[in-house]
Design an enzyme around this catalytic site. Sequence first.
Site, PDB file in Angstrom:
ATOM      1  N   ALA A  97     -89.878  49.122 102.750  1.00  0.00           N
ATOM      2  CA  ALA A  97     -90.870  48.339 103.472  1.00  0.00           C
ATOM      3  C   ALA A  97     -91.043  46.995 102.769  1.00  0.00           C
ATOM      4  O   ALA A  97     -90.666  46.830 101.606  1.00  0.00           O
ATOM      5  CB  ALA A  97     -92.191  49.086 103.532  1.00  0.00           C
ATOM      6  N   GLY A 140     -89.219  53.068 103.084  1.00  0.00           N
ATOM      7  CA  GLY A 140     -89.304  53.010 104.534  1.00  0.00           C
ATOM      8  C   GLY A 140     -87.957  53.098 105.209  1.00  0.00           C
ATOM      9  O   GLY A 140     -87.850  53.586 106.336  1.00  0.00           O
ATOM     10  N   GLU A 143     -87.196  56.707 105.358  1.00  0.00           N
ATOM     11  CA  GLU A 143     -88.074  57.290 106.375  1.00  0.00           C
ATOM     12  C   GLU A 143     -87.594  56.965 107.777  1.00  0.00           C
ATOM     13  O   GLU A 143     -87.613  57.813 108.672  1.00  0.00           O
ATOM     14  CB  GLU A 143     -89.500  56.790 106.165  1.00  0.00           C
ATOM     15  CG  GLU A 143     -90.145  57.366 104.902  1.00  0.00           C
ATOM     16  CD  GLU A 143     -91.468  56.707 104.563  1.00  0.00           C
ATOM     17  OE1 GLU A 143     -92.421  57.445 104.258  1.00  0.00           O
ATOM     18  OE2 GLU A 143     -91.548  55.457 104.599  1.00  0.00           O
ATOM     19  N   GLU A 163     -91.488  55.078  96.150  1.00  0.00           N
ATOM     20  CA  GLU A 163     -92.857  54.562  96.207  1.00  0.00           C
ATOM     21  C   GLU A 163     -93.671  54.875  94.958  1.00  0.00           C
ATOM     22  O   GLU A 163     -94.546  54.095  94.577  1.00  0.00           O
ATOM     23  CB  GLU A 163     -93.578  55.124  97.441  1.00  0.00           C
ATOM     24  CG  GLU A 163     -93.098  54.570  98.769  1.00  0.00           C
ATOM     25  CD  GLU A 163     -91.914  55.323  99.343  1.00  0.00           C
ATOM     26  OE1 GLU A 163     -91.558  55.080 100.512  1.00  0.00           O
ATOM     27  OE2 GLU A 163     -91.320  56.173  98.616  1.00  0.00           O
TER      28      GLU A 163
END
Length: 289
Positions: A97, A140, A143, A163
């Site tokens: 992200a 991300g 994911e 993360e």
Amino acid sequence: MAALCRGAARLTLPICQIRQGLYRGYSAGSSFQYILVERKGQSQNVGFIQLNRPKALNALCDGLINELNQALDSFESDPQVGAIVITGSEKAFAAGADIKEMQNRTFQDCYGGSFLAHWNRVSSARKPVIAAVNGFALGGGCELAMMCDIIYAGEKAQFGQPEILLGTIPGAGGTQRLTRAVGKSLAMEMVLTGDRISAQEAKQAGLVSKIYPADKVVEEAISCGEKIARNSKLIVSMAKESVNGAFELSLAEGNKLEKRLFYSTFATEDRKEGMTAFVEKRKANFTDQ
């Protein structure tokens, strides 16, 4: 981890190209700043979305996710498209992200605004979605790949949920989908250490289905999409719903769902055509009815 969403080339297509199949479903003047979109395959029946923020290693900013969702909506409503492929570059599927977009957010911002809620659009697609992953699929990016129905990986692909190294945890399904895909022990290790796994380890753990040379992954993903798209789109959606039910329901409830969907196929013209074609030893001509 990545820069803010700015500086990517804006891509605008003339209406003649839209009518030829690129960006089908968009009005004239539609443009994307962070993704490239077209239809692929010999029959132009595979929707193709390429993340296009090369300088940021395809970091997932809010603008990119919004464009991705728009493209998915378009392909979902396109009767010619039977499957969708999402890919990045050979260097990165998506390196995570966009941290600079998150850096100054508060709890109130996140909770009050349902931060990241719209990131789950891929997982709700009725049509099958295939991730063609090369390079980094981290945070991300991992994911996003796991939201897809099938993952094909390049030989040098890397998967991870780092993360924890940033003082936070996955927020777009990482702890949930990874655990379902690879089991508790490996998922816990990856989430708590931030360590990455290779494409080979990911395949062994069940996260990806096939590995190909980096320059063949996208081609093979499109080929898989074409194979799926040749089947009844209606029945494919039922099959996808049934498989997904295995992750949400108990075995007993999952079997009930499967039976209901199986019975439902007998209300379709495509089930009748498929079985008749088999008996008559010919190729089925599905009409998605």
